[in-house]
Enzyme design. Structure first.
Site, mmCIF file in Angstrom:
data_model
loop_
_atom_site.group_PDB
_atom_site.id
_atom_site.type_symbol
_atom_site.label_atom_id
_atom_site.label_comp_id
_atom_site.label_asym_id
_atom_site.label_seq_id
_atom_site.Cartn_x
_atom_site.Cartn_y
_atom_site.Cartn_z
ATOM 1 N N TYR A 69 44.596 -6.835 0.154
ATOM 2 C CA TYR A 69 43.467 -6.883 1.081
ATOM 3 C C TYR A 69 43.823 -6.193 2.394
ATOM 4 C CZ TYR A 69 40.122 -8.865 4.416
ATOM 5 O OH TYR A 69 39.179 -9.038 5.406
ATOM 6 N N LYS A 105 42.196 -2.677 3.948
ATOM 7 C CA LYS A 105 41.498 -2.665 5.233
ATOM 8 C C LYS A 105 42.179 -1.708 6.221
ATOM 9 C CE LYS A 105 38.400 -4.761 6.291
ATOM 10 N NZ LYS A 105 36.956 -4.412 6.205
ATOM 11 N N ALA A 142 32.434 -5.392 2.601
ATOM 12 C CA ALA A 142 33.870 -5.485 2.331
ATOM 13 C C ALA A 142 34.136 -6.390 1.145
ATOM 14 C CB ALA A 142 34.620 -6.030 3.554
ATOM 15 N N LEU A 161 28.942 -12.286 8.695
ATOM 16 C CA LEU A 161 28.719 -11.528 9.917
ATOM 17 C C LEU A 161 27.388 -10.802 9.884
ATOM 18 C CD1 LEU A 161 29.560 -10.428 12.637
ATOM 19 C CD2 LEU A 161 30.927 -8.687 11.442
ATOM 20 N N THR A 192 40.447 -6.518 10.081
ATOM 21 C CA THR A 192 41.034 -7.846 9.919
ATOM 22 C C THR A 192 42.425 -7.975 10.528
ATOM 23 O OG1 THR A 192 41.815 -9.412 8.214
ATOM 24 C CG2 THR A 192 41.899 -7.091 7.666
ATOM 25 N N GLY A 204 26.297 -11.167 4.135
ATOM 26 C CA GLY A 204 27.537 -11.893 4.380
ATOM 27 C C GLY A 204 27.477 -12.683 5.675
#
Length: 303
Positions: free
Chosen positions: A140, A144, A75, A14, A116, A12
């Site tokens: 979402y 998280k 994620a 990151l 997030t 991804g």
């Protein structure tokens, strides 16, 4: 003995930048701490390790662990997709965090769990502090937030790192989408009444690596300095890229009229990164500076 690091979700935005920083021993804002030189790092994605599978996580750590630092970038991040399938979001974003935290705790290492700004409702027009109450308004965000709680509960050596409006050189992101639409259609139509903190994945990776060397466990907001709207962000993107186009600001209601299946987003989810500044001894650079570097490098480093 070389430090041992595991990065999940490694393909991804990151995860890719963490790998880039570790392999180069440097980031766009400077060098990576010397403690990481010669690091023995495993970079895994879903096809190798499904963090939502408790047995798979246990088996992986039994064969490859223990690790000094585990950075969980795995994620389900498609906000609208999470709204359509909240059960999957909870498996990946919540149970996955718990599974890793249990394994890290057993191995005596440190966990960096990436979260997030969407854990906040966005109803209060001031940057959120780390200890402000969470109140997610989307599937979402709920998944998280649950992941944060489970990770902290299962591993005492946990850093929860909340970030926002992330963009990196691989995969899809807002910056690439804006540039594509501007070039293909000559217009960008973007929400102008939602505010947040655009963040470079490369800058975030560097901050995480520095933070993980401390023992100041807890929750951090890791974002580039400054606040803007999505519309401001889009205008900065096309300006920096030199793309001439029309710019249409939308209200959130207008956007939802066009895309009725879209999940609700926070109206004001900018993050106050004061605790990170205190621990690392300085702010992350302004978001416009980070974006200028990114746009300048995108043709060379983007996929």
């Amino acid at each position: 003995m070389a430090m041992r690091v595991l990065v999940t979700g490694a393909r991804g935005q990151l995860g890719t930048e963490l790998r880039r920083c570790l392999e180069a021993m440097g980031a766009e804002v400077g060098s990576v701490p010397e403690e990481y030189r010669g690091v023995c790092a495993d970079f895994v994605d879903f096809d190798v390790l499904d963090v939502s599978d408790e047995c798979a996580v246990r088996a992986w750590f039994s064969e490859h662990g223990p690790y000094d630092v585990v950075v969980n970038c795995a994620a389900a991040t498609n906000v609208d997709g999470c709204e359509a399938d909240e059960a999957r979001a909870l498996r990946v974003n919540s149970l996955g965090a718990r599974n890793l935290a249990v394994a890290v705790q057993a191995g005596g290492g440190k966990l960096v769990h990436v979260s997030t700004d969407y854990v906040f409702s966005g109803d209060d027009p001031r940057p959120r502090r780390e200890d402000d109450p969470a109140c997610p308004v989307s599937a979402y965000g709920r998944s998280k937030w649950a992941g944060e709680l489970l990770a902290r509960d299962a591993c005492e050596r946990t850093f929860v790192v909340r970030t926002a409006w992330l963009y990196g050189y691989v995969g899809r992101n807002f910056v690439k989408t804006v540039l594509r639409l501007a070039r293909e259609h000559g217009v960008v139509s973007v929400v102008a009444d939602q505010y947040g903190s655009p963040t470079s994945a490369n800058d975030l990776a560097c901050a995480i690596l520095r933070l993980a060397l401390t023992e100041a466990y807890g929750t951090y907001h890791c974002v580039n300095d400054g606040v803007c709207s999505w519309f401001d962000f889009a205008c900065a993107v096309v300006d920096l890229a030199g793309v001439a186009c029309e710019r249409e600001p939308l209200t959130s209601d207008q956007y939802r009229e066009r895309f009725p299946e879209s999940a609700r987003r926070p109206a004001f989810s900018a993050l106050d990164a004061g605790r990170l500044e205190e621990v690392l001894g300085g702010k992350m650079r302004p978001w416009r500076d980070a974006l200028a570097t990114y746009v300048g490098n995108l043709e060379k480093l983007g996929d």
